[in-house]
Enzyme design. Sequence first.
Site, PDB file in Angstrom:
ATOM      1  N   PHE A 208      23.150  20.589  50.257  1.00  0.00           N
ATOM      2  CA  PHE A 208      22.558  19.539  49.748  1.00  0.00           C
ATOM      3  C   PHE A 208      23.097  18.167  49.096  1.00  0.00           C
ATOM      4  O   PHE A 208      22.590  17.624  48.257  1.00  0.00           O
ATOM      5  CB  PHE A 208      21.276  20.003  48.655  1.00  0.00           C
ATOM      6  CG  PHE A 208      20.589  21.123  49.147  1.00  0.00           C
ATOM      7  CD1 PHE A 208      19.729  20.843  50.132  1.00  0.00           C
ATOM      8  CD2 PHE A 208      20.635  22.449  48.453  1.00  0.00           C
ATOM      9  CE1 PHE A 208      18.876  22.139  50.593  1.00  0.00           C
ATOM     10  CE2 PHE A 208      20.047  23.621  48.802  1.00  0.00           C
ATOM     11  CZ  PHE A 208      18.922  23.357  49.967  1.00  0.00           C
ATOM     12  N   GLU A 212      29.800  18.322  49.117  1.00  0.00           N
ATOM     13  CA  GLU A 212      30.157  17.300  49.988  1.00  0.00           C
ATOM     14  C   GLU A 212      31.620  17.038  49.060  1.00  0.00           C
ATOM     15  O   GLU A 212      32.756  16.986  49.945  1.00  0.00           O
ATOM     16  CB  GLU A 212      29.558  16.140  49.903  1.00  0.00           C
ATOM     17  CG  GLU A 212      30.352  14.855  50.954  1.00  0.00           C
ATOM     18  CD  GLU A 212      29.266  13.683  50.827  1.00  0.00           C
ATOM     19  OE1 GLU A 212      28.111  13.414  50.552  1.00  0.00           O
ATOM     20  OE2 GLU A 212      29.825  12.583  51.137  1.00  0.00           O
ATOM     21  N   ARG A 290      24.423   3.101  47.790  1.00  0.00           N
ATOM     22  CA  ARG A 290      23.106   3.129  48.522  1.00  0.00           C
ATOM     23  C   ARG A 290      22.018   2.789  47.869  1.00  0.00           C
ATOM     24  O   ARG A 290      20.929   2.648  48.358  1.00  0.00           O
ATOM     25  CB  ARG A 290      23.349   4.849  49.052  1.00  0.00           C
ATOM     26  CG  ARG A 290      22.050   4.910  50.044  1.00  0.00           C
ATOM     27  CD  ARG A 290      21.888   6.379  50.689  1.00  0.00           C
ATOM     28  NE  ARG A 290      22.919   6.372  51.949  1.00  0.00           N
ATOM     29  CZ  ARG A 290      22.780   6.022  53.194  1.00  0.00           C
ATOM     30  NH1 ARG A 290      21.396   5.721  53.187  1.00  0.00           N
ATOM     31  NH2 ARG A 290      23.393   6.186  53.997  1.00  0.00           N
ATOM     32  N   THR A 420      27.532   4.587  54.357  1.00  0.00           N
ATOM     33  CA  THR A 420      27.737   2.996  54.067  1.00  0.00           C
ATOM     34  C   THR A 420      29.049   2.652  54.168  1.00  0.00           C
ATOM     35  O   THR A 420      29.405   1.511  54.175  1.00  0.00           O
ATOM     36  CB  THR A 420      27.016   2.719  52.668  1.00  0.00           C
ATOM     37  OG1 THR A 420      27.695   3.657  51.685  1.00  0.00           O
ATOM     38  CG2 THR A 420      25.783   3.035  52.738  1.00  0.00           C
ATOM     39  N   GLU A 694      17.992  13.723  55.005  1.00  0.00           N
ATOM     40  CA  GLU A 694      17.431  13.006  53.759  1.00  0.00           C
ATOM     41  C   GLU A 694      16.174  12.258  53.487  1.00  0.00           C
ATOM     42  O   GLU A 694      15.553  12.528  52.503  1.00  0.00           O
ATOM     43  CB  GLU A 694      18.702  12.209  53.441  1.00  0.00           C
ATOM     44  CG  GLU A 694      19.963  12.924  52.901  1.00  0.00           C
ATOM     45  CD  GLU A 694      21.174  11.840  52.799  1.00  0.00           C
ATOM     46  OE1 GLU A 694      21.639  11.541  51.746  1.00  0.00           O
ATOM     47  OE2 GLU A 694      21.782  11.336  53.656  1.00  0.00           O
TER      48      GLU A 694
END
Length: 742
Positions: A208, A212, A290, A420, A694
């Site tokens: 989730f 990362e 973001r 992004t 997402e």
Amino acid sequence: MFLDDFSLQDNLLHAAVLVSPVSHGVIKELNIDEAISIQGVEAVITAEDIPGENQIGNIIMDEPLLAENKVHFIGEPVAVVLADTPEKARMAVSAIRLEISRLPSVTDPREAFEKGLLIAPPRTFSMGDVNEAWDRCSCIVEGRADSGGQEHLYLETQGAFAVPMENGCIRLTSGTQGPTFVQKIAARILNVPMHKIEVDVGRLGGAFGGKEDQATPWAVMAALGVHLTGRAVKLVLNRNEDMTWTGKRHPYSSDFRLGLGSDGAILAWEVTYYQNGGAASDLSTAILERTLFHSTNSYFIPNVSATGICCRTNLPPNTAFRGFGAPQAMFVIESAICKASRIMGISPMEIQEKNLMKKGDSFPFGMTFEGTEIRRSWKRIYELYHKDNTRERIMNFNSSNNLFKKGISFMPVCFGISFTNTSMNQASALVHVYTDGSVGVSTGAVEMGQGVNTKIAQVAARTLGISLSRIKVETTNTTRAANTSPTAASTGADMNGNAVRIACGNILSRLLAHAVKHSGGTEEYSAEMKDETVHINGEATKLHWEQLVNLTYLARISLSSQAHYATPELHFDKTREKGRPFAYHVAGTAVTEITLDRLRGTFSVDSVRIVHDAGESINPQVDMGQIEGALLQGIGWVTMEELKYRSDTDALLSDSLATYKIPDIYSAPDKVEIEFLECFTPNAGVYNSKAVGEPPFMYGIGTYFAILDAIRACDPEITPIFAAPMSNEKLLLMLDHRNDGC
Ligand code: MOS
């Protein structure tokens, strides 16, 4: 098999970590003598033992692997113990003497801002001129909206194991979304070239976003243990350690100002986001970016000024979590619309509908919205809503019930797909066809339960024209897929799938060229593989996949291909904050209906109906699973998942499943209906499919506003508060007029 399922060799060492018990302080003493003398303890590693650079920062270099002089949050690693058993390792951790003299701490982002504790300079995205627009507004609402953090609660906790190989190489099995990142940081810490570190990822028991960046330190500690002892090392956090030490979704506190014309058209939007970054930057700046990209959600607003401030606090570094800053942004604009609707005496739906983006409308960052999905999904939801007389049903219910009130909300979502950070939008694949016709596919994508391996296998089978049963998706490994981006930003299947499509296409064209040659044909012949059979000039031949593969091999033609995919046409200019950062947008609308128990302050979600754009889905069942899971996770974020800290020590109180409540089957909506919007966006994702990880998370936000709607039905005098999560306690206090509102 998950990390903890592997049986490792006999001389394995187990690692346990000593972390700072203090949220901010100076290390006065770190004494490992007693710990190291315990029988069965092989080593105690501190910052001094690091051969390379003691730095795990990614975007900003501000995070040591092991603390040196100061500590900045509870859970900051200070030392690693290696011992024969996990129990001994943890026992030795408690034998280390660590003395810290406390410094004042900050946990609130606004306070951090006032003290000048920023991770990066503020950024502002703007369009039009808000200052000039206020005069033309007939209604201006101002307020504050807060949203809380969120624990990832992946079922599999953070962990890794590392095994020594020959010539100083290390094979690292890591529970990470970003194998290359682990490889790079391990090489940096050990001061070895990246090719000495092989990172392998089988699958993760959930991530989730929490793996990362934050899978890295544990993997690197295991690698460091191997480097220093020459023995295999395993490190797995227990649940309590994982919950206490690792970062979470960023809490935000925001100020907003929304200006509308008398017809409900939004003319101006001004917002400042105070992001609680925690003690190190991690991915905070990217997440805040973001947030700025999604400050207007699905709405076209001609005058916008959105400012993001990344604040440094003494909490564990907050990190990626499904939605990556967009949910926080959407919560603020929906709060503003809710507030405006009350002041103007119209329904929020009216304001929402009036301002939905049309094809060709501009986002504040210069990109135009190229689809029709926002309005079409809204229209479809509106049809469903009317068809079963929802409004009348709710009004009747509310007028005939005193203790229970129903509430409803519409939640449009528009989410940009791509990292992004433009350079990260690349992926690669390595495909081997073996001589028996079976196929092995390697990519940079990490399977974490989201079904990316299923989609990748489908793409390979579809491109090659063969049965799915011939495809094996291999582990994600840095020796087979190098320089990968993490599996994140919902792009895993899009980008890695496209790389697989290209690699399979390369092999197929060699095979078919050989088939034509074998059949005595010329270059003008057209050939294709359909249902494992070679078709030439539209006619089925007797040549089968397996035979052709073997013939091609015997002709000494390669049956392997490596391919690279880079998402086309992306650019962004950070000096102007304008560009085209996204390949495309995913949009949809949810309608949520809840029933509130005004005496108890509890509620149940009766139904959520969603119309969602998945493009031409590769696998509708996988996508459905993603939408359902994301919705529930979103509902949890806005209604029950609450992080509580002790005010004196900053210690996390909600550090176990007994005190941190996530949605279970009883809190799930009684009814979830998902409809896919018919949609064709050429070259969106692979085979015109669209990313799904997402975007559906944000449908969950609708539950918050459905609750506010029900509260309004109880008593229109109650001032709504915009502070997620709407816990039962908060709800009860609000119903009792004991909340100040905002
Ligand atoms: Mo995801 S929140 O982009 O790892």
